[in-house]
Write a protein that holds these residues in place. Structure first.
Motif, PDB file in Angstrom:
ATOM      1  N   ALA A 145      -5.752  24.491  12.440  1.00 10.17           N
ATOM      2  CA  ALA A 145      -6.735  23.802  11.584  1.00 10.17           C
ATOM      3  C   ALA A 145      -7.008  22.356  12.008  1.00 10.17           C
ATOM      4  CB  ALA A 145      -6.288  23.855  10.121  1.00 10.17           C
ATOM      5  N   LEU A 146      -5.958  21.619  12.372  1.00 11.90           N
ATOM      6  CA  LEU A 146      -6.180  20.208  12.726  1.00 11.90           C
ATOM      7  C   LEU A 146      -7.049  20.106  13.990  1.00 11.90           C
ATOM      8  CD1 LEU A 146      -5.343  17.316  11.776  1.00 11.90           C
ATOM      9  CD2 LEU A 146      -3.633  17.370  13.598  1.00 11.90           C
ATOM     10  N   THR A 147      -6.852  21.035  14.914  1.00  9.48           N
ATOM     11  CA  THR A 147      -7.658  21.002  16.140  1.00  9.48           C
ATOM     12  C   THR A 147      -9.103  21.412  15.855  1.00  9.48           C
ATOM     13  OG1 THR A 147      -5.697  21.409  17.460  1.00  9.48           O
ATOM     14  CG2 THR A 147      -7.812  21.889  18.513  1.00  9.48           C
ATOM     15  N   ILE A 148      -9.285  22.351  14.909  1.00  6.94           N
ATOM     16  CA  ILE A 148     -10.665  22.703  14.511  1.00  6.94           C
ATOM     17  C   ILE A 148     -11.342  21.467  13.926  1.00  6.94           C
ATOM     18  CG2 ILE A 148     -12.041  24.091  12.881  1.00  6.94           C
ATOM     19  CD1 ILE A 148      -9.937  26.349  13.284  1.00  6.94           C
ATOM     20  N   MET A 149     -10.609  20.713  13.112  1.00  4.30           N
ATOM     21  CA  MET A 149     -11.182  19.477  12.551  1.00  4.30           C
ATOM     22  C   MET A 149     -11.511  18.479  13.659  1.00  4.30           C
ATOM     23  SD  MET A 149      -8.937  18.668   9.130  1.00  4.30           S
ATOM     24  CE  MET A 149     -10.062  17.370   8.576  1.00  4.30           C
ATOM     25  N   ALA A 150     -10.570  18.285  14.586  1.00  4.68           N
ATOM     26  CA  ALA A 150     -10.774  17.299  15.652  1.00  4.68           C
ATOM     27  C   ALA A 150     -12.011  17.663  16.484  1.00  4.68           C
ATOM     28  CB  ALA A 150      -9.525  17.229  16.532  1.00  4.68           C
ATOM     29  N   LEU A 151     -12.120  18.938  16.858  1.00  8.43           N
ATOM     30  CA  LEU A 151     -13.279  19.369  17.663  1.00  8.43           C
ATOM     31  C   LEU A 151     -14.572  19.230  16.864  1.00  8.43           C
ATOM     32  CD1 LEU A 151     -11.771  22.534  19.415  1.00  8.43           C
ATOM     33  CD2 LEU A 151     -12.391  20.359  20.503  1.00  8.43           C
ATOM     34  N   SER A 152     -14.501  19.472  15.559  1.00 10.94           N
ATOM     35  CA  SER A 152     -15.714  19.392  14.729  1.00 10.94           C
ATOM     36  C   SER A 152     -16.204  17.954  14.612  1.00 10.94           C
ATOM     37  CB  SER A 152     -15.440  19.977  13.339  1.00 10.94           C
ATOM     38  OG  SER A 152     -15.049  21.319  13.461  1.00 10.94           O
ATOM     39  N   TRP A 153     -15.276  16.994  14.553  1.00 11.37           N
ATOM     40  CA  TRP A 153     -15.711  15.591  14.550  1.00 11.37           C
ATOM     41  C   TRP A 153     -16.374  15.249  15.871  1.00 11.37           C
ATOM     42  CZ3 TRP A 153     -16.347  13.528  10.120  1.00 11.37           C
ATOM     43  CH2 TRP A 153     -15.482  13.817   9.059  1.00 11.37           C
ATOM     44  N   ALA A 163     -22.040  25.863  17.898  1.00 10.22           N
ATOM     45  CA  ALA A 163     -20.897  26.483  17.209  1.00 10.22           C
ATOM     46  C   ALA A 163     -19.736  25.504  17.295  1.00 10.22           C
ATOM     47  CB  ALA A 163     -20.529  27.814  17.846  1.00 10.22           C
ATOM     48  N   THR A 164     -19.045  25.307  16.169  1.00 15.36           N
ATOM     49  CA  THR A 164     -18.048  24.230  16.119  1.00 15.36           C
ATOM     50  C   THR A 164     -16.706  24.683  15.553  1.00 15.36           C
ATOM     51  OG1 THR A 164     -18.862  23.614  13.925  1.00 15.36           O
ATOM     52  CG2 THR A 164     -19.828  22.460  15.788  1.00 15.36           C
ATOM     53  N   GLY A 172      -4.492  15.822  26.172  1.00 18.36           N
ATOM     54  CA  GLY A 172      -3.948  15.088  25.037  1.00 18.36           C
ATOM     55  C   GLY A 172      -4.653  13.752  24.866  1.00 18.36           C
ATOM     56  N   GLU A 173      -4.926  13.098  26.003  1.00 16.35           N
ATOM     57  CA  GLU A 173      -5.530  11.761  25.953  1.00 16.35           C
ATOM     58  C   GLU A 173      -6.970  11.810  25.406  1.00 16.35           C
ATOM     59  OE1 GLU A 173      -5.612   9.964  29.786  1.00 16.35           O
ATOM     60  OE2 GLU A 173      -5.896   7.959  28.970  1.00 16.35           O
ATOM     61  N   ALA A 174      -7.754  12.753  25.928  1.00 18.79           N
ATOM     62  CA  ALA A 174      -9.155  12.820  25.492  1.00 18.79           C
ATOM     63  C   ALA A 174      -9.278  13.328  24.064  1.00 18.79           C
ATOM     64  CB  ALA A 174      -9.947  13.727  26.442  1.00 18.79           C
ATOM     65  N   MET A 175      -8.322  14.149  23.622  1.00 18.11           N
ATOM     66  CA  MET A 175      -8.392  14.675  22.255  1.00 18.11           C
ATOM     67  C   MET A 175      -7.842  13.675  21.230  1.00 18.11           C
ATOM     68  SD  MET A 175      -9.750  17.742  21.998  1.00 18.11           S
ATOM     69  CE  MET A 175      -9.069  18.434  20.491  1.00 18.11           C
ATOM     70  N   ALA A 176      -7.027  12.692  21.701  1.00 16.22           N
ATOM     71  CA  ALA A 176      -6.318  11.800  20.770  1.00 16.22           C
ATOM     72  C   ALA A 176      -7.240  11.111  19.753  1.00 16.22           C
ATOM     73  CB  ALA A 176      -5.493  10.779  21.543  1.00 16.22           C
ATOM     74  N   PRO A 177      -8.385  10.522  20.173  1.00 17.42           N
ATOM     75  CA  PRO A 177      -9.224   9.851  19.166  1.00 17.42           C
ATOM     76  C   PRO A 177      -9.743  10.806  18.097  1.00 17.42           C
ATOM     77  CG  PRO A 177     -10.061   9.471  21.415  1.00 17.42           C
ATOM     78  CD  PRO A 177      -8.904  10.389  21.536  1.00 17.42           C
ATOM     79  N   TRP A 178      -9.972  12.069  18.489  1.00 17.84           N
ATOM     80  CA  TRP A 178     -10.503  13.046  17.528  1.00 17.84           C
ATOM     81  C   TRP A 178      -9.404  13.525  16.589  1.00 17.84           C
ATOM     82  CZ3 TRP A 178     -15.294  12.120  17.464  1.00 17.84           C
ATOM     83  CH2 TRP A 178     -15.914  11.679  18.640  1.00 17.84           C
ATOM     84  N   TYR A 179      -8.177  13.670  17.124  1.00 15.26           N
ATOM     85  CA  TYR A 179      -7.040  13.968  16.234  1.00 15.26           C
ATOM     86  C   TYR A 179      -6.825  12.800  15.268  1.00 15.26           C
ATOM     87  CZ  TYR A 179      -5.269  18.193  18.633  1.00 15.26           C
ATOM     88  OH  TYR A 179      -5.108  19.459  19.125  1.00 15.26           O
ATOM     89  N   ASP A 180      -6.925  11.557  15.796  1.00 18.40           N
ATOM     90  CA  ASP A 180      -6.753  10.377  14.924  1.00 18.40           C
ATOM     91  C   ASP A 180      -7.766  10.429  13.778  1.00 18.40           C
ATOM     92  OD1 ASP A 180      -4.818   9.454  16.623  1.00 18.40           O
ATOM     93  OD2 ASP A 180      -6.069   7.924  17.589  1.00 18.40           O
ATOM     94  N   LYS A 181      -9.005  10.737  14.133  1.00 15.98           N
ATOM     95  CA  LYS A 181     -10.069  10.793  13.122  1.00 15.98           C
ATOM     96  C   LYS A 181      -9.756  11.881  12.088  1.00 15.98           C
ATOM     97  CE  LYS A 181     -14.169  10.585  11.148  1.00 15.98           C
ATOM     98  NZ  LYS A 181     -14.285   9.651  10.022  1.00 15.98           N
TER      99      LYS A 181
END
Ligand SMILES: Cc1cc2nc3c(=O)[nH]c(=O)nc-3n(C[C@H](O)[C@H](O)[C@H](O)COP(=O)(O)OP(=O)(O)OC[C@H]3O[C@@H](n4cnc5c(N)ncnc54)[C@H](O)[C@@H]3O)c2cc1C
Length: 469
Positions: A449-457, A434-435, A113-122
């Protein structure tokens, strides 16, 4: 002969959820990007409004693709914007249950959760996110809430990517399943993709990529478009964002199976089952926001299913209703009296995307005993909800519909058990990334979908760094 003179820093296959984010990240950094998308480009006033036309023009396979047992149908968007055009726009972050499972399975340390948080924020900062105001909840949502309360189950409001649905003007959001007619839905073409194009990314719609290869110092991509026939493009890097099925089958057709033995495997899809119940009075489940609430019950999460208040347009409902002829017609006459709840299974038995001798995509996906147990626990909860709220008849959906297509190129640290590295590169390749949803290690049981966006950023930042090195 192709246009080999024109080269790009990166070519992105697919203008969907993932491809739009990567294109935006790369073009904002000043890189020259070409996005190739098989589907057409529509605007709010050109989306096909008749349900059958929308199915055939916005989806692969004319609307639906089947598994080899013909008991699960897959909905896979083929349009500029990809799944963000046709989806219900529900945007959830993953919980620790999902991320812990991913970390254990993949060995990838940033699945926390912590490492993904900035990407979810974005990802969230790129969209307007709203809950459906209580006063606009329709009768279908009220039945859902009343049934949950009567059974002591916990539910919660759904968060949607929308700006101003103007429900006060009588808008029905079921229409937005075929492209939002007022640009309220925060699909990629009105948000992230628009910004990518403004920053200089080039988009070619109606252009299907047929073959990709890594060559000395770069990549080549062969694509076919309606106007120009077959052309070959060159770039410094290739980003595969064609969705779980699109990316897996493109790599299989391009001959990557020999060096990536798990390619196409570990394919998940959250099979969903829509249950209808007939009430004495009109429910009008299609009016206003057709979705407002979801289950938030810790027991449901533990048992591997979730429920959503939902509905579908009439052609889809007609396909889901059992029977034919007069009996079917009689049921369809009561369309306004149906309430509807969907059970979504967190599937744990992976399927496989294959390509047959003729180059056709084959989808192998079955529920095993544990998956069926998860589904049946969900069925029991739905029965309890309908029975507690005065339903006259319950019609259980037996046909699975899969909208969340995930895996096929699962991410992991070990090339022996995965296809894509934590740097988003195909194992053994220097320039192919692959993203999209294909990189999921397993089924999270949560809207993806939101996690696909976060990982893509995150991937976008990685690719910019690599290309500048
Ligand atoms: C009806 C429906 C409702 C949904 N509701 C929700 C929801 O509420 N919340 C949620 O989180 N998720 C939802 N989803 C799922 C979500 O939309 C997808 O998980 C997400 O869009 C997948 O993103 P992606 O980038 O992996 O692929 P996509 O967004 O599908 O993009 C892939 C794009 O690549 C293109 N492409 C594929 N192969 C090629 C090729 N060879 N050449 C050129 N182009 C190619 C495709 O045409 C497509 O446009 C829903 C999906 C559907 C169908």
């Amino acid at each position: 002969m192709g246009n080999e003179a024109k080269t790009y820093d990166a070519i992105i296959v697919g203008a969907g959820t993932s491809g739009s984010c990567v294109a935006s990240a790369l073009s904002a950094a000043g890189l020259r990007c070409l996005i190739l998308e098989a589907g057409k480009r529509f605007a709010r006033d050109t989306y096909p409004r008749a349900e059958l036309d929308a199915n055939s023009q916005l989806y692969w396979g004319g609307g639906i693709e089947l598994n080899t047992d013909a008991d699960i149908g897959f909905l896979r968007a083929r349009v500029v914007g990809g799944g963000s055009i046709v989806n219900q726009a529900l945007m959830d972050r993953f919980d620790d249950v999902a991320l812990d499972s991913w970390r254990q399975r993949s060995g990838v340390p940033f699945f926390t959760g912590e490492a993904m948080a900035p990407w979810y924020d974005k990802a969230e900062s790129e969209l307007c996110l709203q809950y459906i105001p209580t006063e606009y909840r329709n009768r279908n949502a009220q039945i859902f809430a009343e049934g949950f309360a009567a059974n002591g189950y916990v539910c919660a409001p759904l968060r949607r990517a929308q700006r101003d649905c103007r429900f006060q003007d009588g808008n029905d959001c079921i229409v937005c399943l075929s492209g939002c007619p007022i640009d309220s839905k925060q699909s990629m073409p009105v948000t992230v993709l628009r910004r990518a194009l403004e920053a200089g990314a080039e988009l070619r719609a109606e252009t299907e990529v047929l073959q990709v290869a890594e060559v000395d110092g770069g990549v080549t991509v062969t694509a076919r478009s309606a106007g120009n026939g077959e052309e070959t493009y060159r770039a410094g890097a290739l980003v595969l964002a064609g969705g779980a099925i699109g990316t897996s089958s493109l790599l299989l057709r391009s001959g990557f199976a020999a060096r990536l033995p798990l390619l196409g495997r570990n394919f998940y899809s959250h099979p969903q089952y829509m249950h209808l119940a007939v009430y004495d009075d009109p429910v009008d489940a299609h009016k206003g926001p057709m979705q407002s609430l979801k289950s938030a019950d810790p027991n449901f999460r533990r048992y591997g299913f979730k429920l959503e208040n939902v509905y579908a347009p009439p052609v889809a409902i007609a396909m889901l209703l059992p029977g034919f002829g007069h009996a079917h017609l009689e049921r369809m006459r009561r369309l306004r009296q149906f309430a509807c709840i969907e059970v979504s299974v967190r599937d744990q038995n992976p399927g496989q995307v294959r390509v047959d001798g003729r180059g056709q995509t084959v989808l192998e996906k079955q529920l095993d005993g544990e998956d069926r147990a998860r589904r049946d626990r969900g069925f029991a909860a739905v029965r309890n909800i309908f029975l507690a709220t005065g339903a006259r008849e319950i019609v259980e959906g037996s046909f699975g519909i899969s909208l969340h297509l995930m895996g096929g190129c699962n991410m992991g640290t070990d090339p022996g058990t995965s296809v894509v590295s934590p740097e988003f590169k195909l194992h053994g390749c220097k320039r192919i990334y692959a993203t999209d949803g294909s990189i999921f290690p397993d089924a999270p049981g949560i809207n993806p979908a939101l996690t696909i966006m976060a990982l893509s950023w995150r991937a976008g930042e990685q690719i910019v760094k690599d290309l500048r090195a």
